[in-house]
Scaffold this motif. Structure first.
Motif, PDB file in Angstrom:
ATOM      1  N   ASN A  33       0.560  -1.771 -57.877  1.00  0.00           N
ATOM      2  CA  ASN A  33       1.516  -1.604 -59.175  1.00  0.00           C
ATOM      3  C   ASN A  33       1.148  -0.339 -60.095  1.00  0.00           C
ATOM      4  O   ASN A  33      -0.003  -0.571 -60.504  1.00  0.00           O
ATOM      5  CB  ASN A  33       1.482  -3.022 -59.922  1.00  0.00           C
ATOM      6  N   ILE A 107       6.164   6.424 -65.749  1.00  0.00           N
ATOM      7  CA  ILE A 107       6.309   5.047 -65.189  1.00  0.00           C
ATOM      8  C   ILE A 107       7.830   4.876 -65.247  1.00  0.00           C
ATOM      9  O   ILE A 107       8.576   4.436 -64.181  1.00  0.00           O
ATOM     10  CB  ILE A 107       5.502   3.960 -65.607  1.00  0.00           C
ATOM     11  N   ILE A 108       8.327   4.906 -66.489  1.00  0.00           N
ATOM     12  CA  ILE A 108       9.639   4.514 -66.592  1.00  0.00           C
ATOM     13  C   ILE A 108      10.829   5.351 -65.805  1.00  0.00           C
ATOM     14  O   ILE A 108      11.567   5.146 -65.282  1.00  0.00           O
ATOM     15  CB  ILE A 108      10.154   4.726 -68.153  1.00  0.00           C
ATOM     16  N   TYR A 111      10.617   4.410 -62.211  1.00  0.00           N
ATOM     17  CA  TYR A 111      11.277   3.269 -62.261  1.00  0.00           C
ATOM     18  C   TYR A 111      12.732   3.547 -62.072  1.00  0.00           C
ATOM     19  O   TYR A 111      13.477   2.976 -61.187  1.00  0.00           O
ATOM     20  CB  TYR A 111      11.055   2.388 -63.176  1.00  0.00           C
ATOM     21  N   GLY A 115      13.602   2.697 -58.421  1.00  0.00           N
ATOM     22  CA  GLY A 115      13.787   1.196 -58.742  1.00  0.00           C
ATOM     23  C   GLY A 115      12.643   0.256 -58.199  1.00  0.00           C
ATOM     24  O   GLY A 115      13.016  -1.021 -57.927  1.00  0.00           O
ATOM     25  N   SER A 116      11.435   0.772 -58.207  1.00  0.00           N
ATOM     26  CA  SER A 116      10.296   0.054 -58.004  1.00  0.00           C
ATOM     27  C   SER A 116       8.931   0.505 -58.755  1.00  0.00           C
ATOM     28  O   SER A 116       9.021   1.767 -59.123  1.00  0.00           O
ATOM     29  CB  SER A 116      10.030  -0.307 -56.553  1.00  0.00           C
ATOM     30  N   LEU A 117       8.151  -0.392 -58.898  1.00  0.00           N
ATOM     31  CA  LEU A 117       7.076   0.196 -59.354  1.00  0.00           C
ATOM     32  C   LEU A 117       5.749   0.173 -58.294  1.00  0.00           C
ATOM     33  O   LEU A 117       4.840   0.423 -58.835  1.00  0.00           O
ATOM     34  CB  LEU A 117       6.508  -0.894 -60.719  1.00  0.00           C
TER      35      LEU A 117
END
Lengths: 148, 81
Positions: A33, A107-108, A111, A115-117
């Motif tokens: 993650n 990170i934003i 995402y 659509g995922s981390l």
């Protein structure tokens, strides 16, 4: 033997600093993650700050604020801790929070794009979107280069 | 430097670091990281570096946590590892 144990006891701050650094390093490498990776980077940074502050501590020393300043009686025989590493770490804390902010902004953005981390999901989605980055295509291009 | 207080705080520091990277819920992980920063600030004040101590308490435990939670509000709160 007792010499080694003396070092282990006397320098326990340094052992903790190495332990914390390795915990942060493990999180940066092994966790999938992305937010966990940033948390690991934060732990790594604070471990290095702990090393510097431990380095500046003097046995029997007090905080580096002038005793008897502002017109009071000047005390000459006071031991102070070394203030130079403190100033270095003061700037390093601000740099640490800036790098964390940049990493979280990225990170934003990631995402919103994928659509995922999760690192593996992002890599798979990226391979699907851009086939030229896939492992097979990369090996083929390496083979082409070696042929030439 | 009171060595028993120092060792206790450093022990809690390691516990918080391990908990922060091993908990699956990211919000809990971030709050534990905030507690980690606060313990680190206490360690520094205890080592007579008061300026670094209160900067860490304000910036490390305050602003970093706010940034992490703001990121979490825009993404997802679960982690696979």
């Amino acid at each position: 033997m007792s010499g080694i144990l003396d070092i282990v006891y006397a320098e326990y701050n340094y052992w903790i600093y190495v332990t914390l650094m390795m915990i942060g390093f493990y999180a940066m490498i092994a966790k999938k993650n992305l937010i966990k990776k940033v948390i690991g980077a934060n732990i790594f940074q604070t471990a290095i700050f702990l090393f510097y502050i431990s380095l500046s501590d003097v046995t029997g020393g007090t905080a580096p604020i002038l005793m008897g300043g502002h017109g009071g009686e000047h005390a000459a025989d006071v031991i102070y801790t070394n203030p130079v590493p403190h100033v270095l770490i003061l700037t390093a804390i601000v740099v640490a929070v800036s790098t964390t902010a940049v990493a979280l902004a990225l990170i934003i953005r990631i995402y919103n794009e994928y659509g995922s981390l999760d690192e593996d999901v992002i890599r798979a989605a990226r391979r699907e979107l851009q086939p030229e980055f896939s492992e097979h295509a990369r090996q083929k291009s390496v083979a082409e280069v070696s042929e030439q | 430097m009171i060595w028993i207080l120092d060792i206790t705080l450093l022990f809690f520091l390691v516990v918080c670091a391990i908990a922060a990277i091993s908990i699956k819920d990211l919000l809990s992980s971030i709050i534990i990281l905030s507690a980690y920063s606060l313990i680190m600030a206490i360690v520094w004040v205890e080592m007579h570096s008061v300026d670094v101590g209160f900067t860490e308490a304000a910036v490390g435990a305050g602003i970093t946590t706010v940034l992490f939670i703001a990121t979490l509000a825009r993404t997802e709160g679960r982690s696979e590892d």
